[in-house]
Design an enzyme around this catalytic site. Structure first.
Site, PDB file in Angstrom:
ATOM      1  N   ARG A  76      -5.824  10.167 -10.913  1.00  9.51           N
ATOM      2  CA  ARG A  76      -5.198  10.822  -9.732  1.00  9.51           C
ATOM      3  C   ARG A  76      -4.717   9.713  -8.810  1.00  9.51           C
ATOM      4  NH1 ARG A  76      -5.483   9.974  -4.967  1.00  9.51           N
ATOM      5  NH2 ARG A  76      -7.464  10.736  -4.172  1.00  9.51           N
ATOM      6  N   ASP A 113     -14.029   6.189  -2.046  1.00  9.51           N
ATOM      7  CA  ASP A 113     -13.156   6.037  -0.890  1.00  9.51           C
ATOM      8  C   ASP A 113     -12.394   7.320  -0.579  1.00  9.51           C
ATOM      9  OD1 ASP A 113     -11.710   4.610   1.097  1.00  9.51           O
ATOM     10  OD2 ASP A 113     -10.050   4.386  -0.308  1.00  9.51           O
ATOM     11  N   ASP A 114     -11.950   8.029  -1.626  1.00 11.68           N
ATOM     12  CA  ASP A 114     -11.149   9.238  -1.394  1.00 11.68           C
ATOM     13  C   ASP A 114     -11.982  10.342  -0.763  1.00 11.68           C
ATOM     14  OD1 ASP A 114      -8.658   8.278  -2.644  1.00 11.68           O
ATOM     15  OD2 ASP A 114      -9.965   8.135  -4.393  1.00 11.68           O
ATOM     16  N   ASN A 120      -0.497  11.612  -0.014  1.00  7.30           N
ATOM     17  CA  ASN A 120       0.295  10.401  -0.270  1.00  7.30           C
ATOM     18  C   ASN A 120       0.980  10.513  -1.622  1.00  7.30           C
ATOM     19  OD1 ASN A 120      -0.589   9.027   2.080  1.00  7.30           O
ATOM     20  ND2 ASN A 120      -2.525   8.571   1.067  1.00  7.30           N
ATOM     21  N   GLU A 133     -12.028   4.741  -6.743  1.00  4.66           N
ATOM     22  CA  GLU A 133     -10.734   5.060  -6.145  1.00  4.66           C
ATOM     23  C   GLU A 133      -9.889   5.898  -7.094  1.00  4.66           C
ATOM     24  OE1 GLU A 133     -10.096   3.664  -2.891  1.00  4.66           O
ATOM     25  OE2 GLU A 133      -8.589   5.234  -3.003  1.00  4.66           O
ATOM     26  N   ASP A 134      -9.341   6.959  -6.597  1.00 10.57           N
ATOM     27  CA  ASP A 134      -8.340   7.763  -7.306  1.00 10.57           C
ATOM     28  C   ASP A 134      -8.799   8.242  -8.683  1.00 10.57           C
ATOM     29  OD1 ASP A 134      -7.010   7.284  -4.989  1.00 10.57           O
ATOM     30  OD2 ASP A 134      -5.184   6.507  -5.890  1.00 10.57           O
ATOM     31  N   LYS A 190      -5.636  -1.989  -2.713  1.00 15.11           N
ATOM     32  CA  LYS A 190      -6.803  -1.752  -1.830  1.00 15.11           C
ATOM     33  C   LYS A 190      -7.501  -3.077  -1.537  1.00 15.11           C
ATOM     34  CE  LYS A 190      -7.045   2.865  -1.471  1.00 15.11           C
ATOM     35  NZ  LYS A 190      -7.277   3.672  -0.279  1.00 15.11           N
ATOM     36  N   TYR A 207       0.868  -1.174   0.000  1.00 13.71           N
ATOM     37  CA  TYR A 207       0.000   0.000   0.000  1.00 13.71           C
ATOM     38  C   TYR A 207       0.908   1.228   0.000  1.00 13.71           C
ATOM     39  CZ  TYR A 207      -4.263   2.497   1.548  1.00 13.71           C
ATOM     40  OH  TYR A 207      -5.350   3.329   1.645  1.00 13.71           O
TER      41      TYR A 207
HETATM   42  N1  LIG Z   1      -4.690   9.877   3.803  1.00 11.99           N
HETATM   43  C1  LIG Z   1      -5.682   9.406   3.087  1.00 11.99           C
HETATM   44  O1  LIG Z   1      -6.395   8.477   3.493  1.00 11.99           O
HETATM   45  C2  LIG Z   1      -5.958  10.005   1.764  1.00 11.99           C
HETATM   46  C3  LIG Z   1      -5.072  10.855   1.183  1.00 11.99           C
HETATM   47  N2  LIG Z   1      -5.340  11.401  -0.029  1.00 11.99           N
HETATM   48  C4  LIG Z   1      -4.318  12.232  -0.619  1.00 11.99           C
HETATM   49  O2  LIG Z   1      -4.767  13.582  -0.677  1.00 11.99           O
HETATM   50  C5  LIG Z   1      -4.221  14.200  -1.821  1.00 11.99           C
HETATM   51  C6  LIG Z   1      -5.347  14.883  -2.590  1.00 11.99           C
HETATM   52  O3  LIG Z   1      -6.317  13.948  -2.990  1.00 11.99           O
HETATM   53  P1  LIG Z   1      -7.680  14.456  -3.679  1.00 11.99           P
HETATM   54  O4  LIG Z   1      -8.325  15.502  -2.878  1.00 11.99           O
HETATM   55  O5  LIG Z   1      -8.467  13.273  -4.010  1.00 11.99           O
HETATM   56  O6  LIG Z   1      -7.086  15.086  -5.006  1.00 11.99           O
HETATM   57  P2  LIG Z   1      -7.700  16.226  -5.882  1.00 11.99           P
HETATM   58  O7  LIG Z   1      -6.910  16.299  -7.127  1.00 11.99           O
HETATM   59  O8  LIG Z   1      -9.169  16.082  -5.959  1.00 11.99           O
HETATM   60  O9  LIG Z   1      -7.431  17.568  -5.018  1.00 11.99           O
HETATM   61  C7  LIG Z   1      -6.185  18.163  -4.844  1.00 11.99           C
HETATM   62  C8  LIG Z   1      -6.446  19.540  -4.274  1.00 11.99           C
HETATM   63  O10 LIG Z   1      -5.216  20.174  -3.947  1.00 11.99           O
HETATM   64  C9  LIG Z   1      -5.237  21.474  -4.478  1.00 11.99           C
HETATM   65  N3  LIG Z   1      -3.899  21.963  -4.729  1.00 11.99           N
HETATM   66  C10 LIG Z   1      -3.021  21.572  -5.668  1.00 11.99           C
HETATM   67  N4  LIG Z   1      -1.902  22.322  -5.587  1.00 11.99           N
HETATM   68  C11 LIG Z   1      -2.104  23.206  -4.585  1.00 11.99           C
HETATM   69  C12 LIG Z   1      -1.344  24.261  -4.030  1.00 11.99           C
HETATM   70  N5  LIG Z   1      -0.121  24.548  -4.503  1.00 11.99           N
HETATM   71  N6  LIG Z   1      -1.854  24.971  -3.017  1.00 11.99           N
HETATM   72  C13 LIG Z   1      -3.074  24.678  -2.537  1.00 11.99           C
HETATM   73  N7  LIG Z   1      -3.860  23.702  -3.012  1.00 11.99           N
HETATM   74  C14 LIG Z   1      -3.371  22.983  -4.031  1.00 11.99           C
HETATM   75  C15 LIG Z   1      -6.044  21.358  -5.744  1.00 11.99           C
HETATM   76  O11 LIG Z   1      -6.500  22.641  -6.134  1.00 11.99           O
HETATM   77  P3  LIG Z   1      -7.342  22.819  -7.519  1.00 11.99           P
HETATM   78  O12 LIG Z   1      -8.658  22.164  -7.266  1.00 11.99           O
HETATM   79  O13 LIG Z   1      -7.509  24.284  -7.615  1.00 11.99           O
HETATM   80  O14 LIG Z   1      -6.526  22.170  -8.570  1.00 11.99           O
HETATM   81  C16 LIG Z   1      -7.154  20.448  -5.245  1.00 11.99           C
HETATM   82  O15 LIG Z   1      -8.121  21.214  -4.571  1.00 11.99           O
HETATM   83  C17 LIG Z   1      -3.493  13.097  -2.602  1.00 11.99           C
HETATM   84  O16 LIG Z   1      -2.123  13.170  -2.307  1.00 11.99           O
HETATM   85  C18 LIG Z   1      -4.027  11.812  -2.036  1.00 11.99           C
HETATM   86  O17 LIG Z   1      -3.073  10.783  -2.071  1.00 11.99           O
HETATM   87  C19 LIG Z   1      -6.508  11.164  -0.686  1.00 11.99           C
HETATM   88  C20 LIG Z   1      -7.422  10.303  -0.164  1.00 11.99           C
HETATM   89  C21 LIG Z   1      -7.174   9.612   1.080  1.00 11.99           C
HETATM   90  C1  LIG Z   2      -5.180   6.634   0.591  1.00 10.05           C
HETATM   91  C2  LIG Z   2      -5.814   7.000  -0.646  1.00 10.05           C
HETATM   92  O1  LIG Z   2      -6.878   6.518  -0.955  1.00 10.05           O
HETATM   93  C3  LIG Z   2      -5.168   7.940  -1.515  1.00 10.05           C
HETATM   94  O2  LIG Z   2      -4.130   8.487  -1.176  1.00 10.05           O
HETATM   95  O3  LIG Z   2      -5.710   8.155  -2.601  1.00 10.05           O
HETATM   96 MG   LIG Z   3      -7.313   6.815  -3.006  1.00 10.64          MG
END
Ligand SMILES: NC(=O)C1=CN([C@@H]2O[C@H](COP(=O)(O)OP(=O)(O)OC[C@H]3O[C@@H](n4cnc5c(N)ncnc54)[C@H](OP(=O)(O)O)[C@@H]3O)[C@@H](O)[C@H]2O)C=CC1
Ligand SMILES: CC(=O)C(=O)O
Ligand SMILES: [Mg+2]
Length: 620
Positions: free
Chosen positions: A194, A307-308, A447, A284-285, A212, A139
């Site tokens: 993503r 899931d995200d 991540n 997912e993603d 997963k 993972y």
């Molecule tokens: N710990 C966990 O369980 C999980 C962790 N994650 C992690 O979270 C991260 C984001 O996932 P997710 O939300 O699905 O991805 P998205 O692509 O949906 O969102 C990313 C967000 O970050 C913003 N962003 C990008 N660059 C910047 C910056 N320089 N300053 C401020 N904001 C910025 C984007 O802005 P804009 O919309 O304007 O492009 C967007 O709002 C990933 O790394 C993922 O691995 C996700 C799910 C679970």
């Molecule tokens: C953990 C997870 O689902 C992610 O980083 O996208």
């Molecule tokens: Mg994910």
């Protein structure tokens, strides 16, 4: 990470005894009622039709040198294996030796990947018994590296690929029918846009559904043959991949718009046609543009979740609820700044609102406590083209892209990063959090590790050890001023396995957001005082997830029988016992059904297992 364990603990740290309480309960054969319940839901084991080399090449059946003499003779494999016999423990020991001697984590991923292809039971045995050590391999973070290099490490198919060229229900149904298992109950699907915080990895993203689903089995006991990883290939906009001669996907730019929507629609229909309406589909993603859109479109129609969005929301709210026991402040008394406003951050923000409303705030009051920053800066009322989802969080504040400025103005109790921007929580930001809070909450959720908004060390160091820190990918323990900190992993892996277990076992047909809030509360209440007070860790230990998954599954089953969405009948009276009877066992079972007139059980052959001390990594 593992290298270090070897260096300091050497082989004495090898673990031979199971640590996760993985075994399913078997009823007392004398207890007629329990036996009846056990048999009612669990089909009789049937001696496999496969024989000889074909059997040894079936990962779901193969036991390698652990086949007994009787099985070897009866199943036509006598002489195809070396003459010695090994127990599963001995085999697990051998594999762990190899894993710990491997030069790096990607090589370890390769060893586990090959084991899964060869001997599924042993793969899960090794994974379950060494979950803290091996979860970072199958993972995040290593799975991210494996996806990036998928073209060169790909060996055997472990899922289904559906491409934009297969865009009809009948073609997709045909493809699904090629999967060797008929009884699929759970699918994890991605379109690769993503992958973690690594961006568009196209077809290389298949590693994520595979990883997963490995956790479905290891952390919840879902049966492997019920699980199907799916990659939807609509092309990639990642030019490096399009130029990569090893690239395994369609060599074209991403298809978007109506054609894309039609493919996803056809996929959903084909899945239900082939495997039934109650097949669980975990999204997912997916990229920002599709994640919420598809959730909104399908949540009421299919047995699905994202899931995200929902899993992440749940795990973060769990961490925040646990933190309230330290900060002595309810969620509704805190202010939150989110860095990132994509699927993950917005999902968390919405669930925080839900929790604050249950604590007595109006929705508007709750939204006022949440500040969101995306790539264009703080989401303010002046921002044009805001989605409806983000409008409610927009603030009457000056536009700024500066996180430190926002933290200084808002003085939040928590900063939550889901932005993919490594190091965005700078020393100044963290120090400012410490200046404003006795116990600042700092979650760096992005991540893999290389994308985390800050490290565990930075969080503890710049807050002088007061931070309540969690990260999406694991960080090693930190020692500061003579105190040991054990950072928790704020990862949806605490949530999705348990939710999936409940959904598939109790045939829950609809997954509403309420289930994720319930799961969050279960996780929060499982965090021990010792964990919080001694180590500042606000999540349960990874090795406790398996038990936690059972608790989550029971909780959501009770709820779903009350609201009529659980459709397994007769309804098991004792749901926990029912689950314990059902979960997948990582212990080898005899392949031959001896309910005929076979001689008494033949003696187990084997040599004594070397006695080793328990492994020190899976500690408190
Ligand atoms: N710990 C966990 O369980 C999980 C962790 N994650 C992690 O979270 C991260 C984001 O996932 P997710 O939300 O699905 O991805 P998205 O692509 O949906 O969102 C990313 C967000 O970050 C913003 N962003 C990008 N660059 C910047 C910056 N320089 N300053 C401020 N904001 C910025 C984007 O802005 P804009 O919309 O304007 O492009 C967007 O709002 C990933 O790394 C993922 O691995 C996700 C799910 C679970
Ligand atoms: C953990 C997870 O689902 C992610 O980083 O996208
Ligand atoms: Mg994910």
């Amino acid at each position: 990470m593992i290298r270090r364990a070897l260096d300091c603990g050497s082989l004495r740290s090898l673990s031979l005894s199971p640590v996760c309480g993985v075994r399913p309960n078997l009823p007392d054969p004398e207890d007629e009622k329990a036996m009846e319940l056990y048999k009612l839901y669990r089909p009789e084991r049937i001696t496999p039709a496969k024989r000889g080399i074909e059997l040894l090449k079936s990962p779901g059946l193969n036991k390698g040198m652990a086949f007994s003499l009787f099985e070897r003779q009866y199943l036509g494999i006598h002489g195809l294996l070396p003459p010695a016999f090994m127990t599963e423990e001995q085999q697990a020991y051998r594999i762990m030796l190899r894993i710990r001697e491997a030069p790096n984590d990607l090589a370890r991923y390769g060893i586990l990947d090959a084991l899964q292809d060869r001997n599924e039971k042993l793969f899960y045995r090794v994974l379950c018994d060494n979950i803290k050590e091996l979860m970072p391999i199958v993972y995040t973070p290593t799975v991210g590296q494996a996806c990036q290099q998928f073209g060169s490490i790909y060996k055997n198919p472990k899922g289904i690929y559906i491409t934009i060229n297969d865009n009809s229900i009948s073609k997709i149904t045909q493809i699904l029918s090629h999967w060797p298992h008929q009884d699929v109950k759970a699918i994890v699907v991605t379109d690769g846009e993503r992958i973690l915080g690594l961006g568009d990895l196209g077809c290389y993203g298949i590693g994520i559904p595979v990883g997963k689903l490995a956790l479905y089995v290891a952390l919840a006991g879902v049966h492997p043959e019920w699980c199907l990883p799916v990659l939807i290939d609509v092309g990639t906009d990642n030019q490096a991949l399009l130029n990569d001669p090893m690239y395994t996907g369609l060599r074209r730019n991403r298809v978007r718009g109506k054609e894309y929507d039609r493919l996803i629609d056809n996929f959903m229909k084909a899945v239900t046609k082939r495997f039934g309406m109650d097949t669980l589909i975990q999204f997912e993603d997916f990229g920002n543009a599709n994640a919420y859109r598809l959730l909104d479109r399908y949540q009421q129609k299919y047995c699905m979740f994202n899931d995200d969005i929902q899993g992440t929301a749940s795990v973060v709210v769990a961490g925040l609820l646990a933190s309230t026991r330290v900060t002595k402040k309810k969620l509704s008394q805190e202010k939150f700044v989110f860095l990132g406003a994509g699927g993950a951050a917005t999902g968390v923000a919405e669930m925080c609102v839900g929790q604050m409303v249950t604590e007595g705030l109006t929705e508007q009051e709750a939204c006022e406590r949440i500040f969101m920053i995306d790539i264009d800066g703080l989401i303010t009322k002046k921002r044009a083209n805001l989605s409806e989802r983000h409008q409610k969080f927009a603030k009457d504040l000056p536009d700024t892209r500066n996180l430190l400025e926002v933290v200084k103005t808002v003085k939040p109790g928590a900063i939550i990063g889901a932005s993919t921007v490594a190091g965005a929580f700078t020393e100044e930001v963290i120090r400012e959090m410490a200046a404003n809070n006795a116990r600042p909450i700092i979650f760096a959720l992005s991540n893999p590790t290389s994308k985390a908004e800050c490290t565990a060390e930075a969080a503890y160091k710049y807050t002088n050890g007061t931070a309540l820190f969690a990260s999406g990918s694991p960080f090693a323990n930190v020692e500061l001023n003579g105190k040991l900190f054990k950072p928790g992993q704020g990862n949806n892996a605490y949530i999705f396995p348990g939710v999936a277990l409940g959904v598939v076992l109790f045939k829950i047909r609809h997954i509403d957001n309420e289930l994720f809030l319930m799961a969050a509360r279960k996780v929060a209440e499982s965090v021990t005082e010792k964990s919080m007070n001694t180590y500042s860790r606000i999540y349960p230990r990874l090795k406790d997830i398996r038990e936690l998954s059972i608790k989550i599954a029971v909780e959501i089953a009770e709820h779903c029988y009350r609201n009529g969405t659980a459709t397994l009948y007769p309804e098991p009276e004792d749901k926990e016992q029912f689950i314990r009877y059902q979960v997948h066992t990582v212990d080898y079972e005899e392949l031959i059904n001896r309910s005929y007139d076979w001689p008494a059980k033949d003696k187990q052959h084997g040599f004594p297992i070397p006695v080793m001390k328990r492994h020190s990594m899976d500690d408190e």
